[in-house]
Design a protein around this motif. Structure first.
Motif, mmCIF file in Angstrom:
data_model
loop_
_atom_site.group_PDB
_atom_site.id
_atom_site.type_symbol
_atom_site.label_atom_id
_atom_site.label_comp_id
_atom_site.label_asym_id
_atom_site.label_seq_id
_atom_site.Cartn_x
_atom_site.Cartn_y
_atom_site.Cartn_z
ATOM 1 N N ASP A 186 2.033 -3.511 2.933
ATOM 2 C CA ASP A 186 0.986 -3.539 1.915
ATOM 3 C C ASP A 186 1.518 -3.160 0.534
ATOM 4 O OD1 ASP A 186 -1.698 -4.119 1.522
ATOM 5 O OD2 ASP A 186 -2.213 -2.001 1.351
ATOM 6 N N ILE A 187 2.711 -3.647 0.218
ATOM 7 C CA ILE A 187 3.297 -3.368 -1.088
ATOM 8 C C ILE A 187 3.512 -4.656 -1.875
ATOM 9 C CG2 ILE A 187 4.434 -1.220 -0.421
ATOM 10 C CD1 ILE A 187 6.972 -2.799 0.045
ATOM 11 N N GLU A 189 1.778 -8.164 -3.601
ATOM 12 C CA GLU A 189 0.562 -8.743 -4.112
ATOM 13 C C GLU A 189 0.719 -10.253 -3.957
ATOM 14 O OE1 GLU A 189 -1.314 -8.410 -8.505
ATOM 15 O OE2 GLU A 189 0.064 -6.813 -7.900
ATOM 16 N N ASN A 209 4.419 -4.745 -5.725
ATOM 17 C CA ASN A 209 3.520 -3.782 -6.365
ATOM 18 C C ASN A 209 4.156 -2.396 -6.347
ATOM 19 O OD1 ASN A 209 1.455 -2.081 -7.142
ATOM 20 N ND2 ASN A 209 -0.127 -3.311 -6.148
ATOM 21 N N LYS A 210 4.908 -2.110 -7.397
ATOM 22 C CA LYS A 210 5.670 -0.867 -7.482
ATOM 23 C C LYS A 210 4.770 0.362 -7.415
ATOM 24 C CE LYS A 210 10.106 -0.509 -9.708
ATOM 25 N NZ LYS A 210 10.895 -0.908 -10.880
ATOM 26 N N LYS A 211 3.692 0.295 -8.160
ATOM 27 C CA LYS A 211 2.769 1.419 -8.220
ATOM 28 C C LYS A 211 2.267 1.763 -6.811
ATOM 29 C CE LYS A 211 0.212 1.469 -12.068
ATOM 30 N NZ LYS A 211 -0.908 1.126 -12.971
ATOM 31 N N GLN A 212 1.864 0.718 -6.123
ATOM 32 C CA GLN A 212 1.362 0.892 -4.758
ATOM 33 C C GLN A 212 2.455 1.477 -3.855
ATOM 34 O OE1 GLN A 212 -1.368 0.851 -3.383
ATOM 35 N NE2 GLN A 212 -1.262 0.114 -1.262
ATOM 36 N N TYR A 213 3.682 0.989 -4.028
ATOM 37 C CA TYR A 213 4.790 1.503 -3.220
ATOM 38 C C TYR A 213 4.966 3.003 -3.433
ATOM 39 C CZ TYR A 213 9.456 2.874 -1.857
ATOM 40 O OH TYR A 213 10.511 3.557 -1.320
ATOM 41 N N LYS A 215 2.858 5.129 -4.505
ATOM 42 C CA LYS A 215 1.697 5.848 -3.966
ATOM 43 C C LYS A 215 1.861 6.050 -2.453
ATOM 44 C CE LYS A 215 -3.249 5.288 -3.190
ATOM 45 N NZ LYS A 215 -3.802 4.097 -2.521
ATOM 46 N N LEU A 216 2.183 4.981 -1.759
ATOM 47 C CA LEU A 216 2.357 5.070 -0.316
ATOM 48 C C LEU A 216 3.521 5.984 0.049
ATOM 49 C CD1 LEU A 216 1.771 1.348 0.740
ATOM 50 C CD2 LEU A 216 0.242 3.292 1.079
#
Lengths: 226, 226
Positions: A186-187, A189, A209-213, A215-216
DNA sequence: ACAAAAGTGTTGTCCGTACACCCATGT
DNA sequence: ACATGGGTGTACGGACAACACTTTTGT
């Protein structure tokens, strides 16, 4: 304090990926020793400059490359690695996205070029060893950190990612399992845009999606590809 | 060639394990700067000495420690990390078995001591950062290489190994699963000898079979403990 | 007989792997 | 209609995680 006259240099192994090939950025030496040999970009650290700043400066000066990822690799300090003086080289490992592949053959009349890692020329000093160390680092890091995206364009096809892994890890990967695994993280888009490569069914573009990475990652997620 | 007056030093983070505690070897500085502060053992590299030789020499001189495992950690080179000169420090990561824990408070009237990593004093220079880097390396390396054995006596109890993992990784581990996993690797030799710790059922002694490990590794086996 | 540590086995779940057919497009 | 690459689902097996009782010794 002990008299000591050791020089400190930085050298960088810069990887790029294009046309299903893993490439390395090399410069042709214009002076002795190893005049006209190919070598890793690098040079002496200035008196008041951090090691990272030194690498970035040298890369800019010698190759004009824009770096997308940089980390320290290893320090090489065998007494006779440079025939002139005792030089310790702190080496770095860098990745460049295809949109930043353009380089210059600069004013010093040094040549700069990308070489397919499968077709390397002879290298100056112990740069062959350094390059091999970097290649191993790239291979292992690819499996536990999402650095592959720093070798692809911002928008990429899933098949590009897959080929990149196969090229760098030098092994076959099952298309379906690979896709399932990566998507499960889920990283990525999935963009609306599709691209037709001329023949075959047009493919979807993806973006990392760096931001999402991050965060996870903070929540304990571990990127891991066998 | 550019004028450059940067000194090159080596520093070592030496870990030991005793009484269910992870310890680090430190020396008390006898000179300015940071006089009387505790610091990592280390010092300047000599003109014709390899980096590894320099670490070994400094460790011998300053602590008299016998090293069981040594690897390069990272190079620190921020311009003002040493208030006197520009000094680049190539740091190393070392492990010492309990039978080699004896150290000297040497002729230079420097104190040398083991510190529980949970109860560290203030450290000189950026040595705190270096130590944290080393601790992370130890933790991660413990999970994918059999370096824990370089912190135990040659003959050890399974419970020692288990406690070592729990101490260093700072988490609980299931005794049964841990034992099954490690034994399945087939890199331990179970000795006939038993040891009674005073109370409780006497336990079997084990030995790490290094030769067997390297053989398996060559065949593609990967040590891996979650 | 009790306290303390050592030794051991089973079961369910999840993840990795193997594997083949249909889809959308260009020529 | 054919060639090319894109997209997807299922089933099996192995590894990991959770979990508790018995054994051997010292006191």
């Amino acid at each position: 304090m002990v008299r000591q006259n050791i020089k400190v240099a930085v050298d960088a192994v810069v990887f790029g990926y294009k046309d299903k090939m893993l490439n390395v950025l090399l410069i042709k030496r214009s002076i002795e020793p190893f005049k006209n040999s190919w070598a890793l970009p690098g040079g002496l650290v200035l008196e008041n400059e951090s090691l990272e700043a030194a690498v970035e400066r040298e890369l800019k000066e010698e190759t004009n490359a824009t770096i997308d990822y940089l980390e320290q690799l290893y320090s090489f300090g065998t007494p006779n690695r440079d025939p002139r003086n005792r030089v310790i080289s702190v080496t770095y490992f860098a990745l460049v996205k295809p949109e930043h592949h353009t380089i210059k053959a600069d004013t010093d009349a040094k040549d700069v070029a990308w070489f397919d890692i499968q077709k390397l020329p002879e290298l100056a000093f112990d740069h062959k060893t350094i390059l091999e160390t970097a290649k191993k680092r790239l291979q292992s890091k690819l499996t536990y950190e999402p650095i592959g995206f720093d070798l692809l364009t911002d928008k990429f096809l899933f098949s590009d990612l897959e080929k990149l892994y196969m090229t760098i890890l030098e092994k076959e990967i099952d298309r379906r399992n690979f896709r399932k695994k990566i998507l499960s993280f889920d990283i990525l888009e999935e963009l609306e845009e599709k691209v037709s490569e001329g023949r075959g069914r047009p493919a979807n573009l993806f973006k990392f999606n760096k931001k999402q990475y991050f965060k996870l990652k903070k929540e304990g997620f571990l990127f891991d590809i066998k």
